[in-house]
Structures are given as C-alpha cells and as structure tokens.
Design a protein around this motif. Structure first.
Motif, PDB file in Angstrom:
ATOM      1  N   LEU A 106       0.847  -1.100  -0.156  1.00 46.79           N
ATOM      2  CA  LEU A 106       0.250  -0.092  -0.071  1.00 46.79           C
ATOM      3  C   LEU A 106       0.916   1.128   0.011  1.00 46.79           C
ATOM      4  O   LEU A 106       1.781   1.359   0.937  1.00 46.79           O
ATOM      5  CB  LEU A 106      -0.913  -0.076   1.261  1.00 46.79           C
ATOM      6  CG  LEU A 106      -1.860  -1.107   1.383  1.00 46.79           C
ATOM      7  CD1 LEU A 106      -2.539  -1.010   2.973  1.00 46.79           C
ATOM      8  CD2 LEU A 106      -3.143  -0.827   0.380  1.00 46.79           C
ATOM      9  N   VAL A 107       0.841   2.212  -1.076  1.00 47.45           N
ATOM     10  CA  VAL A 107       1.503   3.302  -1.189  1.00 47.45           C
ATOM     11  C   VAL A 107       0.726   4.344  -1.367  1.00 47.45           C
ATOM     12  O   VAL A 107      -0.503   4.390  -1.521  1.00 47.45           O
ATOM     13  CB  VAL A 107       2.575   3.355  -2.076  1.00 47.45           C
ATOM     14  CG1 VAL A 107       3.628   2.084  -2.043  1.00 47.45           C
ATOM     15  CG2 VAL A 107       1.680   3.253  -3.563  1.00 47.45           C
TER      16      VAL A 107
ATOM     17  N   SER B 105       1.740  -4.965   2.614  1.00 46.54           N
ATOM     18  CA  SER B 105       2.384  -4.239   3.634  1.00 46.54           C
ATOM     19  C   SER B 105       2.129  -2.894   3.543  1.00 46.54           C
ATOM     20  O   SER B 105       1.701  -2.333   2.603  1.00 46.54           O
ATOM     21  CB  SER B 105       4.054  -4.320   3.238  1.00 46.54           C
ATOM     22  OG  SER B 105       4.197  -4.009   1.861  1.00 46.54           O
ATOM     23  N   ASP B 106       1.689  -2.315   4.829  1.00 45.48           N
ATOM     24  CA  ASP B 106       1.350  -0.807   4.913  1.00 45.48           C
ATOM     25  C   ASP B 106       2.581  -0.226   5.042  1.00 45.48           C
ATOM     26  O   ASP B 106       3.426  -0.316   6.125  1.00 45.48           O
ATOM     27  CB  ASP B 106       0.454  -0.792   6.116  1.00 45.48           C
ATOM     28  CG  ASP B 106       0.001   0.704   6.337  1.00 45.48           C
ATOM     29  OD1 ASP B 106       0.048   1.540   5.382  1.00 45.48           O
ATOM     30  OD2 ASP B 106      -0.780   0.858   7.547  1.00 45.48           O
TER      31      ASP B 106
ATOM     32  N   ASP C 268       5.234  -7.100  -5.716  1.00 45.88           N
ATOM     33  CA  ASP C 268       4.838  -7.348  -6.969  1.00 45.88           C
ATOM     34  C   ASP C 268       3.898  -6.601  -7.714  1.00 45.88           C
ATOM     35  O   ASP C 268       3.412  -6.542  -8.851  1.00 45.88           O
ATOM     36  CB  ASP C 268       4.263  -8.906  -6.902  1.00 45.88           C
ATOM     37  CG  ASP C 268       5.720  -9.671  -6.467  1.00 45.88           C
ATOM     38  OD1 ASP C 268       6.643  -9.930  -7.194  1.00 45.88           O
ATOM     39  OD2 ASP C 268       5.226 -10.406  -5.436  1.00 45.88           O
ATOM     40  N   LEU C 269       3.056  -5.800  -6.744  1.00 42.56           N
ATOM     41  CA  LEU C 269       2.049  -5.249  -7.049  1.00 42.56           C
ATOM     42  C   LEU C 269       1.878  -3.937  -5.958  1.00 42.56           C
ATOM     43  O   LEU C 269       1.954  -4.117  -4.736  1.00 42.56           O
ATOM     44  CB  LEU C 269       0.472  -5.997  -6.987  1.00 42.56           C
ATOM     45  CG  LEU C 269      -0.953  -5.245  -6.921  1.00 42.56           C
ATOM     46  CD1 LEU C 269      -0.976  -4.632  -8.533  1.00 42.56           C
ATOM     47  CD2 LEU C 269      -2.051  -5.978  -6.963  1.00 42.56           C
ATOM     48  N   LEU C 270       1.342  -2.811  -6.607  1.00 47.59           N
ATOM     49  CA  LEU C 270       1.281  -1.764  -5.732  1.00 47.59           C
ATOM     50  C   LEU C 270      -0.115  -0.986  -5.838  1.00 47.59           C
ATOM     51  O   LEU C 270      -0.971  -1.060  -6.697  1.00 47.59           O
ATOM     52  CB  LEU C 270       2.057  -0.324  -6.174  1.00 47.59           C
ATOM     53  CG  LEU C 270       3.504  -0.569  -6.272  1.00 47.59           C
ATOM     54  CD1 LEU C 270       4.403   0.659  -6.838  1.00 47.59           C
ATOM     55  CD2 LEU C 270       4.177  -0.954  -4.955  1.00 47.59           C
TER      56      LEU C 270
ATOM     57  N   LYS D  78      12.826   3.777  -7.860  1.00 50.92           N
ATOM     58  CA  LYS D  78      12.608   2.913  -8.952  1.00 50.92           C
ATOM     59  C   LYS D  78      11.559   2.059  -8.849  1.00 50.92           C
ATOM     60  O   LYS D  78      11.788   0.699  -9.160  1.00 50.92           O
ATOM     61  CB  LYS D  78      13.977   2.209  -9.276  1.00 50.92           C
ATOM     62  CG  LYS D  78      15.252   3.195  -9.896  1.00 50.92           C
ATOM     63  CD  LYS D  78      16.543   2.352  -9.907  1.00 50.92           C
ATOM     64  CE  LYS D  78      17.699   3.505 -10.282  1.00 50.92           C
ATOM     65  NZ  LYS D  78      17.688   4.574  -9.492  1.00 50.92           N
ATOM     66  N   SER D  79      10.483   2.242  -8.884  1.00 52.91           N
ATOM     67  CA  SER D  79       9.303   1.558  -8.618  1.00 52.91           C
ATOM     68  C   SER D  79       8.219   1.809  -9.228  1.00 52.91           C
ATOM     69  O   SER D  79       6.957   1.393  -8.886  1.00 52.91           O
ATOM     70  CB  SER D  79       8.832   1.394  -6.909  1.00 52.91           C
ATOM     71  OG  SER D  79      10.001   0.886  -6.206  1.00 52.91           O
ATOM     72  N   LYS D  80       8.074   2.917 -10.281  1.00 55.86           N
ATOM     73  CA  LYS D  80       7.239   3.730 -10.688  1.00 55.86           C
ATOM     74  C   LYS D  80       6.400   2.937 -11.871  1.00 55.86           C
ATOM     75  O   LYS D  80       5.265   3.088 -12.240  1.00 55.86           O
ATOM     76  CB  LYS D  80       7.615   5.060 -11.521  1.00 55.86           C
ATOM     77  CG  LYS D  80       6.486   5.983 -11.943  1.00 55.86           C
ATOM     78  CD  LYS D  80       6.867   7.301 -12.456  1.00 55.86           C
ATOM     79  CE  LYS D  80       5.848   7.984 -12.864  1.00 55.86           C
ATOM     80  NZ  LYS D  80       6.323   9.350 -13.695  1.00 55.86           N
TER      81      LYS D  80
END
Length: 400
Positions: free
Chosen positions: A204-205, A251-252, A279-281, A307-309
C-alpha cells in the motif's frame, strides 16, 4: 501556550512565500498542510504570514519589512515558535533566530520531529535519529551562539570553534554508528523478506493520511494503528491476507508528502524496500482532498526516485464518502471542485480502466469490487510464478 482538553499546545506562527513556481493558491495549500503537520506535532497555529517574492531572501528567507512584521507579532503575542514552509539554510536559520529571538523550525525539521514522536520500534527510531543527525550536522554552528564573544582577539582564540569541532566529530561518529546499525538491521530484514518465500507481495503506497492503514485493517482483519493525523504509520506492517483461498502478503508503508526531506528518504531506505520488492502496488488516494492530483504526482515522483514507478499499480480512490463537490453556481464556470465521482471517472481516470477503483475503507463501500480486482491481479502473478497451481484458485467471478 494554549491549553486544550488538558493538552498544552505551543503557539505557532507559519511563514511561507509566493513565487512564480508557487502561486498564491499553491502557497495556501502548502501552508494548510504545514498547519496540519504543526497540529500533529502538538502546536496551535495562531497566525500565517506570506510574502510575494521572486526567490527567497538568501539571508532571512523573507524580506526585512515582512520580518519586522513577524517579529512584532511574535513579541506582542508571546509566540514561542515560528515555522517556515521551506527548508532553511544554516545561515538563514541563524540570522532569523537572532532577529525573532524564539524557536525557529522549517518544514524538514518539523517532519523530523513528528517522525521522532511517532517512531515506535528500535529500527524506526534509529532511522529517524540518523536523519536528525544528518540535518543537525551543518547547523551546529548556530547552536554555539553563546560562544560568539570568543570570536577572536588576545586570549579569545579557539575555545568556541574547538567545542563546535568536537561536537561535529561526535555527530559524525554517531552518524557512522547509526549507518552501521541500520546496515545490520537491513540485512536481517532482507533475510526476513527472503524467508517469506515466493508469496505474492502487495504494498500500500500513497500520500500521508489517505487511509492506507484503515484499508489494511479492513482487508487483513487486523488492528493496525490508524489516526487522522499525518504520519500515523512509520513502521512497515506486513499481514497475510487470503482472498478466494489465495494467500498473499500486504504491507502498509510510511506515507509520502510533498517536500519530503531527502534525509528521510535515505534513512527509510529499508522501509521503502518493501515497495521496491512488491509485485503489485495499491496506490491509495484521498479523492475528497481538493488537491489529490498533486498528491498523486508527489507519490509518483518518489516512486520514480526509488525505481518503482513502473510496477503494476492499481489506483484506489478512497474516502468517496467524504467527497463533497461544490455546487455549480454558474454553468459556464464548471471546475474540478464541482466534479462528482462520476465526473471524475470520465476524466483521465477513464484511461486507467479497471485499474481505477472507488471505495470507502471507513464505511466499507465497494469493497467487494476492490477484493475481486486485487484477487484477479494477484492470481495472475501467482499463476505465472506457480503455473501448476492455477486449478487451486477459483476464477474472479466466483470470489465473494
């Protein structure tokens, strides 16, 4: 001081500037956010000052006339703290302190203070302490103003500067020790992440205070601390979630914010590793906030930095229950402030397709649609990883 329900709040004045890059509306938005940060830290804002400038004054951030205005207000109202909306240089901080004769903070210092209050685990406290030390190091000179009379002259050489250098050495040594400690914990956490096996990881972002922890509680049926304050969550919480008998990890993570101090991005590197290795946002957005599009941009900027965009992302527009469009007074003057949820669906969000979800985690609205969409994405990743297990998990239509 202001007392409120047995809580003593510091009286605070905020100072911001209006520039070509930051117009009046944006400046107000930043100061609104700074006021919320101040409240979170335990302060009460009694006055705001803004000034139009091409660029900040190199010596005092704002002009001398405005500074005198601030000084008079601080003196007349016994204000103990003045907070500036941008990071002050060590020289600016020293100069302003001499003029206002009160506690001077900038946005970075304020955020570091909130992080220090909110850090619960040893690891989070170590990360915050490192960021504070790195912020403090170039500012030590300003903390030795009581030795200024020893600047020079016969018999007056050395003691002040020696003491400053001694402190600098202590802080540098502390930074080295904290970095070594974090490096050791990073290795331990990397092992922990490795021990989770090949389970699909979802992170979770989002901007701070958009409801990530509330959503985490709903989907994992656990009790993660959630509060209507900025940076309620600092320590990454990982929970096992099962949808349609398919287990995966959620994950929070710590919330992002505009003008996030670079020291924090670096010291919270391991926390952000949860995002890097996901693996997924699930990018959670508070759609009830008037400037949520800017929040999305800020989060994307930080995701780009780590580097996660480009990771698979589902946009989760939360707090639809709190979204209240302004009434249209003139049909010719329709703006985004008048948009309903359906209007927003037909904007750039329509290009996202089924990767745009609209929910209320607090009121549990549209959570069935949310669970199905997340399940579909997780199942695809899982089946790619374990192609022989596809028959174990039902199709998305059969998920409740």
């Amino acid at each position: 001081m202001i007392e409120k329900k047995d809580i003593v709040l510091e009286k605070v004045v905020l100072v911001g500037i209006i520039t070509q890059d930051q117009d009046q509306e944006m400046s107000k938005e930043y100061l609104d956010e700074l006021e919320f940060l101040t409240y979170t830290a335990g302060g009460c804002v009694v006055k705001r000052f803004t000034q139009k400038m091409n660029m900040p004054n190199a010596k005092t951030f704002i002009g001398s006339g405005k500074m005198n205005e601030v000084m008079q207000y601080v003196k007349d109202n016994e204000v103990g703290t003045v907070i500036f909306d941008d990071e002050l240089s060590p020289a600016q901080e020293r100069n302003i302190s001499k003029i206002l004769n009160c506690k001077i903070l900038d946005r970075t210092n304020l955020i570091l203070d909130i992080f220090a209050q909110r850090a619960q685990t040893s690891y989070a406290r170590t990360q915050v302490e490192l960021a504070q030390c790195e912020y403090l190091l170039p500012r030590l000179k300003g903390m030795w103003t009581h030795l200024e009379r020893q600047k020079g002259g016969i018999g007056m050489r050395g003691p002040g500067e020696t003491e400053i250098e001694t402190d600098r050495r202590i802080v540098r040594d502390k930074i080295a020790l904290l970095k070594a400690k974090i490096k050791t914990i990073d290795k331990q956490m990397a092992v922990q992440r490795g021990n989770r096996g090949k389970m699909v990881r979802v992170a979770l972002v989002g901007y701070t205070n958009v409801g990530k922890s509330t959503l985490m509680n709903v989907i994992s049926k656990s009790e993660v601390f959630a509060e209507n304050k900025l940076f309620a969550t600092l320590d990454t919480t990982v929970r096992k979630v099962v949808i349609g008998n398919l287990p995966f990890l959620v994950s929070d993570t710590v919330g992002f914010i505009r003008k996030l101090p670079t020291q924090l991005v670096e010291s919270f590197k391991s926390t952000l590793d949860e995002v890097r290795e996901a693996d997924l946002l699930l990018h959670v957005v508070d759609i009830s906030h008037s400037n949520f599009e800017e929040h999305i941009e800020s989060v994307n900027q930080i995701l780009d930095e780590i580097k996660s965009k480009d990771k698979p992302t589902i946009m989760v527009f939360n707090k639809i229950d709190a979204h209240k469009p302004e009434p249209i007074e003139d049909a010719l003057e329709v703006s985004k402030a008048n948009y309903t949820i359906d209007d927003w669906r037909n904007t750039w969000m329509s290009k996202i397709g089924d990767n745009a979800l609209f929910i209320s985690a607090l009121n549990k609205e549209n959570l069935t649609e949310f669970r199905k969409r997340v399940y579909k994405e997780v199942r695809e990743i899982h089946v790619t990883r374990f192609p022989y297990n596809h028959f174990l998990y039902p199709d998305v239509e059969d998920v409740n």
